[in-house]
Design a protein around this motif. Structure first.
Motif, PDB file in Angstrom:
ATOM      1  N   UNK A 273       1.355  -1.421   0.392  1.00 18.44           N
ATOM      2  CA  UNK A 273       0.072   0.140  -0.077  1.00 18.44           C
ATOM      3  C   UNK A 273       0.991   1.185   0.082  1.00 18.44           C
ATOM      4  N   UNK A 274       0.489   2.813  -0.399  1.00 20.09           N
ATOM      5  CA  UNK A 274       1.604   3.462  -0.317  1.00 20.09           C
ATOM      6  C   UNK A 274      -0.171   4.229  -0.015  1.00 20.09           C
ATOM      7  N   UNK A 275       0.912   5.595   0.094  1.00 22.07           N
ATOM      8  CA  UNK A 275      -0.376   7.213   0.598  1.00 22.07           C
ATOM      9  C   UNK A 275      -1.265   7.514  -0.814  1.00 22.07           C
ATOM     10  N   UNK A 276      -2.613   7.371  -0.423  1.00 22.04           N
ATOM     11  CA  UNK A 276      -3.674   8.051  -1.187  1.00 22.04           C
ATOM     12  C   UNK A 276      -3.815   9.080  -1.402  1.00 22.04           C
ATOM     13  N   UNK A 277      -4.051   9.179  -2.811  1.00 24.32           N
ATOM     14  CA  UNK A 277      -4.112  10.574  -2.713  1.00 24.32           C
ATOM     15  C   UNK A 277      -5.265  11.454  -3.097  1.00 24.32           C
ATOM     16  N   UNK A 278      -5.976  10.421  -4.021  1.00 26.72           N
ATOM     17  CA  UNK A 278      -7.382  11.022  -4.776  1.00 26.72           C
ATOM     18  C   UNK A 278      -8.455   9.475  -4.135  1.00 26.72           C
ATOM     19  N   UNK A 279      -9.169   9.613  -4.180  1.00 23.34           N
ATOM     20  CA  UNK A 279     -10.133   8.743  -4.297  1.00 23.34           C
ATOM     21  C   UNK A 279     -11.676   9.194  -5.258  1.00 23.34           C
ATOM     22  N   UNK A 280     -11.937   7.503  -5.943  1.00 17.61           N
ATOM     23  CA  UNK A 280     -13.230   8.072  -6.523  1.00 17.61           C
ATOM     24  C   UNK A 280     -13.953   6.814  -6.871  1.00 17.61           C
ATOM     25  N   UNK A 281     -14.191   6.658  -7.894  1.00 19.82           N
ATOM     26  CA  UNK A 281     -15.374   5.473  -8.455  1.00 19.82           C
ATOM     27  C   UNK A 281     -14.363   5.095  -9.642  1.00 19.82           C
ATOM     28  N   UNK A 282     -14.486   2.934  -8.775  1.00 19.98           N
ATOM     29  CA  UNK A 282     -13.305   2.616  -9.850  1.00 19.98           C
ATOM     30  C   UNK A 282     -13.833   1.843 -11.063  1.00 19.98           C
ATOM     31  N   UNK A 283     -13.404   1.683 -12.779  1.00 17.29           N
ATOM     32  CA  UNK A 283     -13.763   1.207 -13.677  1.00 17.29           C
ATOM     33  C   UNK A 283     -12.672   0.543 -13.943  1.00 17.29           C
ATOM     34  N   UNK A 284     -12.834  -1.196 -14.110  1.00 13.03           N
ATOM     35  CA  UNK A 284     -12.130  -1.917 -14.289  1.00 13.03           C
ATOM     36  C   UNK A 284     -12.438  -2.786 -12.590  1.00 13.03           C
ATOM     37  N   UNK A 285     -11.138  -3.675 -13.097  1.00  6.53           N
ATOM     38  CA  UNK A 285      -9.978  -4.458 -11.992  1.00  6.53           C
ATOM     39  C   UNK A 285      -8.642  -4.280 -12.560  1.00  6.53           C
ATOM     40  N   UNK A 286      -8.678  -3.373 -12.835  1.00  4.86           N
ATOM     41  CA  UNK A 286      -6.935  -3.443 -13.032  1.00  4.86           C
ATOM     42  C   UNK A 286      -5.986  -2.910 -12.644  1.00  4.86           C
TER      43      UNK A 286
ATOM     44  N   UNK B   5      -9.057   2.911 -14.430  1.00  4.41           N
ATOM     45  CA  UNK B   5      -9.502   4.558 -14.404  1.00  4.41           C
ATOM     46  C   UNK B   5     -10.722   5.009 -13.326  1.00  4.41           C
ATOM     47  N   UNK B   6     -10.159   5.765 -12.813  1.00  6.22           N
ATOM     48  CA  UNK B   6     -10.815   6.310 -11.911  1.00  6.22           C
ATOM     49  C   UNK B   6     -12.266   7.640 -11.883  1.00  6.22           C
ATOM     50  N   UNK B   7     -12.922   7.540 -11.814  1.00  2.23           N
ATOM     51  CA  UNK B   7     -14.196   8.710 -12.078  1.00  2.23           C
ATOM     52  C   UNK B   7     -15.015   9.349 -10.976  1.00  2.23           C
ATOM     53  N   UNK B   8     -15.001  10.704 -11.280  1.00  2.00           N
ATOM     54  CA  UNK B   8     -15.994  11.637  -9.812  1.00  2.00           C
ATOM     55  C   UNK B   8     -15.178  11.346  -8.705  1.00  2.00           C
TER      56      UNK B   8
ATOM     57  N   UNK C 168     -19.072   9.630 -13.554  1.00  2.00           N
ATOM     58  CA  UNK C 168     -20.104   7.950 -12.908  1.00  2.00           C
ATOM     59  C   UNK C 168     -19.285   7.165 -14.317  1.00  2.00           C
ATOM     60  N   UNK C 169     -19.965   5.942 -13.418  1.00  2.00           N
ATOM     61  CA  UNK C 169     -19.816   4.794 -14.309  1.00  2.00           C
ATOM     62  C   UNK C 169     -20.423   4.357 -15.695  1.00  2.00           C
TER      63      UNK C 169
END
Length: 466
Positions: free
Chosen positions: A360-373, A438-441, A422-423
């Protein structure tokens, strides 16, 4: 209906077999208008110009020769070449009048819609390419849509703008990279009575879960105002997930409700110089859902009806990508587009991929995940499409939102992060198609991330992308 014309086809006379004549989008509208009204699914009336009309326009004005000349110099992998050739083709089309017989046919059909509406009808004008929305090639969003078009003269001009949009930079790039010949594809224009969702709400739904491919769910995104904001990712919409099996048994199985921020809504620009404009959503509306539970369940039932209908037509399972609108004056729900879903439905079910972060590392931004990669690269913040030529392969594309103009750059990205969406928005759909994380929103990604910063973008840890 108005007298028959070789340049016009009414939805009532159109079916899914007419893709070569009116394109995937308009053929699907005709199919639903004709076949699903008895099942309670509402589709606004309208008509389409035919592929023959488009070819007639190019041939009669000798634009076909001019376009071939311009595109003979195209390098589809060079952004500057794409921009130069695309601009020249569009300008040639926009500076050429439609033949008189086409103008008269479009005007007569529009006047028929006005008689039906008992007023000067406001219409949505959508481009529909003859290779669009096929199960094995998603051309969704490659051409333009115009909302709140009123009057015969503005409609004729808007049809010409739609014809020009067959040669947007993104559409040319997409065709060349998918092996489609520019002149084997024609453009049909769909003209459909508007649903006053500027006074209500609208959005997108999929008849499966967009991330896992789970077939027993309907995913619905919703926001206030006209639907382009949800499609383009201009807002963070509400999200609902409905379980199909118990829905079809008469239960009310809304598995998840997620409130979106819905900061803006697209409305009619009444008295202004444009057809539509964005305005802020009042805080009290942002704090409530854009749909009631009853409306969510109705839309989910319609998604099942539409999916089942297309599965019977095609003889295979047919998950669908559907746009809907709720009229703020009447409260009625309407379906305004439906196309095959083109990512999860083609997924190899016997192959399973799993991605894990090594540490794990420092989380800079969060959003809705797109895909699982998971993707890695250095950040490149792109404020607008004008800076896309500066984007380099392997970088992480960070921006406010994307639209189809961004697709040539998106294909080169290691991952994509957007402030909004959004998704079911453009950035999410294209990222899935390209197999990109991709992280959206993420709301403030363009502020928190800086050019040259090395980052890892992970969509491997559930609904939240980081």
């Amino acid at each position: 209906m108005a007298a028959a014309s070789p340049w016009i086809r009414w939805f009532a006379d159109t079916s899914i077999a007419d893709v070569p004549l009116v394109g995937g989008k308009n053929a699907s509208l005709g199919e639903m208008y004709r076949e699903l009204a008895g099942a309670g699914v509402r589709v606004p009336n309208g008509f389409a110009t035919t592929a023959d009309a488009f070819r007639h326009f190019l041939r009669e004005t000798q634009l076909d020769r001019e376009i071939r000349r311009i595109l003979s110099n195209l390098n589809a992998d060079d952004v500057a070449s794409l921009q130069q050739c695309g601009r020249a083709v569009r300008q040639a089309i926009l500076s050429t009048d439609l033949p008189n017989d086409m103008q008269q046919a479009i005007t007569a059909a529009y006047q028929q819609l006005c008689r039906e509406a008992q007023t000067e009808a406001d219409v949505a004008v959508r481009s529909s390419a003859t290779a669009e929305d096929l199960p094995d090639a998603s051309f969704a969003g490659q051409q333009e849509t115009y909302l709140n078009v009123q009057g015969a003269r503005p409609l004729v001009d808007t049809c010409r703008r739609c014809f020009a949009s067959l040669f947007t930079d993104r559409a040319i790039s997409y065709r060349h990279h998918r092996g489609f010949d520019d002149f084997q594809i024609a453009l049909s224009v769909g003209v459909q009575r508007m649903v006053r969702s500027d006074l209500g709400s609208s959005g997108v739904m999929f008849s499966l879960d967009t991330e896992t491919g789970f077939r027993d769910a309907v995913l619905i995104n919703a926001a206030f105002g006209l639907g382009e904001n949800v499609v383009q990712g201009a807002v963070n919409p509400d999200e609902f997930l409905v379980f199909k099996p118990t829905l079809q048994q008469g239960y009310r199985p809304i598995l998840e409700r997620r409130l979106g921020s819905k900061e803006w809504k697209l409305i009619y620009d009444i008295g202004g110089g444009r057809m539509t404009r964005n305005v802020p959503v009042p805080p009290e509306d942002r704090a409530r859902f854009a749909l009631t539970d009853d409306e969510v369940l109705t839309l989910a039932r319609w998604a099942c009806i539409i999916e089942n209908h297309y599965a019977q037509k095609r003889g295979v399972d047919s998950p669908m990508d559907i746009e809907w609108a709720r009229d703020g004056r009447t409260g009625d729900l309407w379906i305004v587009q439906a196309r095959p879903e083109t990512v999860q439905s083609r997924r190899e079910l016997h192959i399973q991929e799993q991605f894990r972060l090594a540490e794990p590392g420092e989380i800079v931004v969060r959003g809705r995940s797109v895909g699982e990669r998971i993707g890695q690269g250095t950040v490149h913040v792109i404020p607008s499409a004008h800076q896309l030529a500066d984007f380099r392969a392997g970088e992480v594309l960070v921006t406010d939102k994307t639209d189809p103009d961004w697709e040539p750059a998106m294909k080169k990205a290691a991952a994509i992060v957007t402030n909004r969406g959004g998704r079911t928005c453009h950035a999410a759909i294209v990222s899935r198609e390209l197999g990109l994380p991709a992280v959206v929103g993420a709301e403030n990604a363009t502020e928190r991330l800086r050019d040259g910063q090395p980052v890892t973008v992970s969509c491997a840890e559930g609904d939240e992308g980081r």
